[in-house]
Design a protein around this motif. Sequence first.
Motif, mmCIF file in Angstrom:
data_model
loop_
_atom_site.group_PDB
_atom_site.id
_atom_site.type_symbol
_atom_site.label_atom_id
_atom_site.label_comp_id
_atom_site.label_asym_id
_atom_site.label_seq_id
_atom_site.Cartn_x
_atom_site.Cartn_y
_atom_site.Cartn_z
ATOM 1 N N GLN A 1 0.827 -1.209 0.000
ATOM 2 C CA GLN A 1 0.000 0.000 0.000
ATOM 3 C C GLN A 1 0.858 1.255 0.000
ATOM 4 O OE1 GLN A 1 -2.221 -0.955 3.509
ATOM 5 N NE2 GLN A 1 -3.897 -1.925 2.394
ATOM 6 N N ALA A 2 1.928 1.239 0.779
ATOM 7 C CA ALA A 2 2.799 2.417 0.866
ATOM 8 C C ALA A 2 3.575 2.653 -0.423
ATOM 9 C CB ALA A 2 3.772 2.252 2.033
ATOM 10 N N ASN A 3 3.682 1.618 -1.266
ATOM 11 C CA ASN A 3 4.467 1.741 -2.489
ATOM 12 C C ASN A 3 3.622 1.643 -3.752
ATOM 13 O OD1 ASN A 3 7.618 1.719 -1.842
ATOM 14 N ND2 ASN A 3 6.570 0.474 -0.297
ATOM 15 N N GLY A 4 2.318 1.905 -3.616
ATOM 16 C CA GLY A 4 1.449 2.009 -4.774
ATOM 17 C C GLY A 4 1.095 0.696 -5.435
ATOM 18 N N LEU A 5 1.215 -0.399 -4.695
ATOM 19 C CA LEU A 5 0.856 -1.711 -5.230
ATOM 20 C C LEU A 5 -0.450 -2.186 -4.604
ATOM 21 C CD1 LEU A 5 4.410 -3.326 -5.084
ATOM 22 C CD2 LEU A 5 3.299 -2.289 -7.068
ATOM 23 N N ASN A 6 -0.966 -3.279 -5.121
ATOM 24 C CA ASN A 6 -2.257 -3.800 -4.675
ATOM 25 C C ASN A 6 -2.032 -5.044 -3.827
ATOM 26 O OD1 ASN A 6 -4.812 -4.837 -4.332
ATOM 27 N ND2 ASN A 6 -5.360 -4.784 -6.503
ATOM 28 N N PRO A 7 -2.323 -4.996 -2.543
ATOM 29 C CA PRO A 7 -2.078 -6.161 -1.680
ATOM 30 C C PRO A 7 -3.014 -7.337 -1.945
ATOM 31 C CG PRO A 7 -3.129 -4.413 -0.436
ATOM 32 C CD PRO A 7 -2.802 -3.833 -1.768
ATOM 33 N N GLN A 8 -3.902 -7.178 -2.915
ATOM 34 C CA GLN A 8 -4.758 -8.302 -3.307
ATOM 35 C C GLN A 8 -4.450 -8.781 -4.721
ATOM 36 O OE1 GLN A 8 -8.910 -7.840 -2.351
ATOM 37 N NE2 GLN A 8 -8.475 -6.536 -0.594
ATOM 38 N N ASN A 9 -3.338 -8.304 -5.268
ATOM 39 C CA ASN A 9 -2.905 -8.722 -6.598
ATOM 40 C C ASN A 9 -1.616 -9.516 -6.455
ATOM 41 O OD1 ASN A 9 -2.020 -9.056 -9.200
ATOM 42 N ND2 ASN A 9 -1.834 -6.885 -9.672
ATOM 43 N N GLY A 10 -1.720 -10.823 -6.507
ATOM 44 C CA GLY A 10 -0.571 -11.678 -6.246
ATOM 45 C C GLY A 10 0.428 -11.759 -7.381
ATOM 46 N N SER A 11 0.243 -10.994 -8.444
ATOM 47 C CA SER A 11 1.160 -11.063 -9.578
ATOM 48 C C SER A 11 1.937 -9.778 -9.799
ATOM 49 C CB SER A 11 0.380 -11.411 -10.858
ATOM 50 O OG SER A 11 -0.574 -10.406 -11.155
ATOM 51 N N ASP A 12 1.867 -8.834 -8.847
ATOM 52 C CA ASP A 12 2.549 -7.556 -9.075
ATOM 53 C C ASP A 12 3.952 -7.503 -8.474
ATOM 54 O OD1 ASP A 12 1.787 -7.471 -6.442
ATOM 55 O OD2 ASP A 12 0.700 -5.567 -6.561
ATOM 56 N N TYR A 13 4.476 -8.633 -8.034
ATOM 57 C CA TYR A 13 5.802 -8.628 -7.415
ATOM 58 C C TYR A 13 6.912 -8.316 -8.416
ATOM 59 C CZ TYR A 13 5.503 -13.506 -9.050
ATOM 60 O OH TYR A 13 5.324 -14.644 -9.809
ATOM 61 N N ASN A 14 6.651 -8.500 -9.700
ATOM 62 C CA ASN A 14 7.656 -8.163 -10.713
ATOM 63 C C ASN A 14 7.421 -6.803 -11.353
ATOM 64 O OD1 ASN A 14 9.549 -10.226 -10.604
ATOM 65 N ND2 ASN A 14 8.325 -11.599 -11.883
ATOM 66 N N THR A 15 6.562 -5.997 -10.756
ATOM 67 C CA THR A 15 6.409 -4.614 -11.202
ATOM 68 C C THR A 15 7.745 -3.898 -11.055
ATOM 69 O OG1 THR A 15 4.098 -4.575 -10.500
ATOM 70 C CG2 THR A 15 5.191 -2.434 -10.790
ATOM 71 N N VAL A 16 8.179 -3.215 -12.120
ATOM 72 C CA VAL A 16 9.448 -2.500 -12.055
ATOM 73 C C VAL A 16 9.229 -1.162 -11.353
ATOM 74 C CG1 VAL A 16 11.352 -1.502 -13.360
ATOM 75 C CG2 VAL A 16 10.289 -3.632 -14.141
ATOM 76 N N MET A 17 9.989 -0.939 -10.280
ATOM 77 C CA MET A 17 9.865 0.263 -9.472
ATOM 78 C C MET A 17 10.772 1.363 -10.041
ATOM 79 S SD MET A 17 7.668 -0.972 -7.380
ATOM 80 C CE MET A 17 7.551 0.048 -5.911
ATOM 81 N N PRO A 18 10.601 2.615 -9.599
ATOM 82 C CA PRO A 18 11.443 3.704 -10.116
ATOM 83 C C PRO A 18 12.945 3.443 -9.979
ATOM 84 C CG PRO A 18 9.580 4.610 -8.936
ATOM 85 C CD PRO A 18 9.521 3.122 -8.727
ATOM 86 N N SER A 19 13.351 2.652 -8.999
ATOM 87 C CA SER A 19 14.769 2.325 -8.816
ATOM 88 C C SER A 19 15.303 1.416 -9.909
ATOM 89 C CB SER A 19 14.967 1.636 -7.469
ATOM 90 O OG SER A 19 14.271 0.384 -7.458
ATOM 91 N N GLY A 20 14.401 0.781 -10.660
ATOM 92 C CA GLY A 20 14.796 -0.213 -11.639
ATOM 93 C C GLY A 20 14.669 -1.633 -11.131
ATOM 94 N N TYR A 21 14.645 -1.796 -9.815
ATOM 95 C CA TYR A 21 14.437 -3.118 -9.235
ATOM 96 C C TYR A 21 12.961 -3.492 -9.307
ATOM 97 C CZ TYR A 21 19.170 -2.845 -7.305
ATOM 98 O OH TYR A 21 20.527 -2.743 -7.165
ATOM 99 N N THR A 22 12.684 -4.798 -9.329
ATOM 100 C CA THR A 22 11.303 -5.248 -9.246
ATOM 101 C C THR A 22 10.778 -4.996 -7.834
ATOM 102 O OG1 THR A 22 11.961 -7.495 -8.640
ATOM 103 C CG2 THR A 22 11.698 -7.009 -10.992
ATOM 104 N N ALA A 23 9.465 -5.053 -7.690
ATOM 105 C CA ALA A 23 8.849 -4.728 -6.403
ATOM 106 C C ALA A 23 9.341 -5.657 -5.297
ATOM 107 C CB ALA A 23 7.329 -4.794 -6.526
ATOM 108 N N ILE A 24 9.430 -6.952 -5.573
ATOM 109 C CA ILE A 24 9.882 -7.871 -4.526
ATOM 110 C C ILE A 24 11.333 -7.595 -4.162
ATOM 111 C CG2 ILE A 24 10.415 -9.683 -6.210
ATOM 112 C CD1 ILE A 24 9.234 -10.157 -2.543
ATOM 113 N N GLU A 25 12.165 -7.241 -5.150
ATOM 114 C CA GLU A 25 13.555 -6.880 -4.841
ATOM 115 C C GLU A 25 13.604 -5.605 -4.016
ATOM 116 O OE1 GLU A 25 16.647 -7.957 -8.173
ATOM 117 O OE2 GLU A 25 14.889 -7.003 -9.068
ATOM 118 N N GLU A 26 12.793 -4.634 -4.384
ATOM 119 C CA GLU A 26 12.772 -3.377 -3.630
ATOM 120 C C GLU A 26 12.437 -3.650 -2.168
ATOM 121 O OE1 GLU A 26 12.198 1.122 -4.420
ATOM 122 O OE2 GLU A 26 13.423 -0.466 -5.256
#
Length: 472
Positions: free
Chosen positions: A427-452
């Motif tokens: 929630q704090a990083n603009g993702l959906n805690p009910q969407n189990g497939s957004d862990y590979n969303t690329v964040m502004p840092s360039g890392y994926t969400a799970i890496e971030e």
Amino acid sequence: MKKMTSIFLSLMCFNMAQAQLKAFPEAEGFAAYASGGRGGVVLKVTNLNASGDGSLQWALNQSGARIIVFAVSGIITGDVHIPHGDVTIAGQTAPGAGITIVGHLYTTYNQDTNNIIIRHIRIRPPDPDSEWPANQHDAIQFSTANTVMLDHIDASHGADETIDMWGGASRITLQWSHLSFPIYDEANGWTHNKGIINHRPCLDSNSCDANDRTGGYISILNNVFTHSRNRTPALSVGPAEVKNNIVYNGRDGFVHHNVAQGDFNIVGNQYIEGPSISLAPFWFDPENGTPTIPTAYWLQDNLVEDPGRFEAVVHNPWQDSNFMNAYTFACCGINANQFNQSGSFDFTVHSFYAASPSHASGFLEDRLLATVGAYPHDIVARQSLQELSTRTGSWRNFRPANLMDSLTATAPPQDTDDDGMPDNWEQANGLNPQNGSDYNTVMPSGYTAIEEYINGLATALGNDVIFEDGFE
């Protein structure tokens, strides 16, 4: 056709962007750009079993890129095998007590298991037995692996090496880690209490070809070694670097112990004499080999603490008469001409290398004692660091009855969609805690969400270390 071209270009741009990223922001050395499980699936360890669904071994047995996180913490009893690379093991996600493996961590010998990131894991194998005899008994055995980042590892209780990378392993970084208490038990003949070794075996017969594993390309950065007789480290193949490490209560600090070749930077380390044996900070021993590539060294700002014998910083030992009078440090044809006078060897010519800043050797204890190893520090780590701090202790088989002493497992954070990222973080990083497939969303840092998430968690753990008398 235009749509397919657009998708292809997007994927190509994504892959190019990912290729420029470090393993995590603090990654350095020759494995700095390991990608581990980036872009793959997230697998969650839900129990401490040695095998079976939900175990660490189950997650490692999967093929393809994967990032492994933990919903549990505590002790895993049994050996852990890494059969496939392209994996990140994020021990920093284990809630409360961290992860201790009471077994060996190993890759398949004679296979090029490639692209591994491991952070905040403790490896403390049991005594040697018929399956793991003393001459093969390593806490971590990655003999033929390559592109391996080991960060904040706590390893102990090897009866051979603590970490074995002898068989040509290359593109390795060991950083901010703690190697302690290799087994020393004279009654059982377990006296090979040593640190870490890397070699290219074909050098021994001078018959290397393009198909041989290279060895070398190894960085040993900001680590603490205690109670190892020697091999802290033993590196025979350059390019290699040993920077800003503390070695306590051993004999030979830097050694080759095999036929040697290549360039070595040995900078900003601290070598401390201990109760168990007399100290020899460096031992340059090419074993009478005649490799085609010459061996050369850059030594700078290495602090030796050997009361009554030598207590000072040494740079080039051939130019320090006091050091030369105190120690024998070379044999077998090594001479002063092999010691570089113009500065450190530039390893940035290798695109997969990221430089590590140098720090003054006199301040290493202030920098390292609280921050090395897996968080939180367990009883083995605390004992080792206490003995280093007080200049006490000895070689021995130190096995506390309760490895969970002062460690408390806690509940994992709520993760509604089971994607490895807590709801509040999503929630704090603009993702959906009910969407189990957004862990590979690329964040502004360039890392994926799970890496971030896992990178930030490791950084926060480091920042949150609480000191009492200099220790966690």
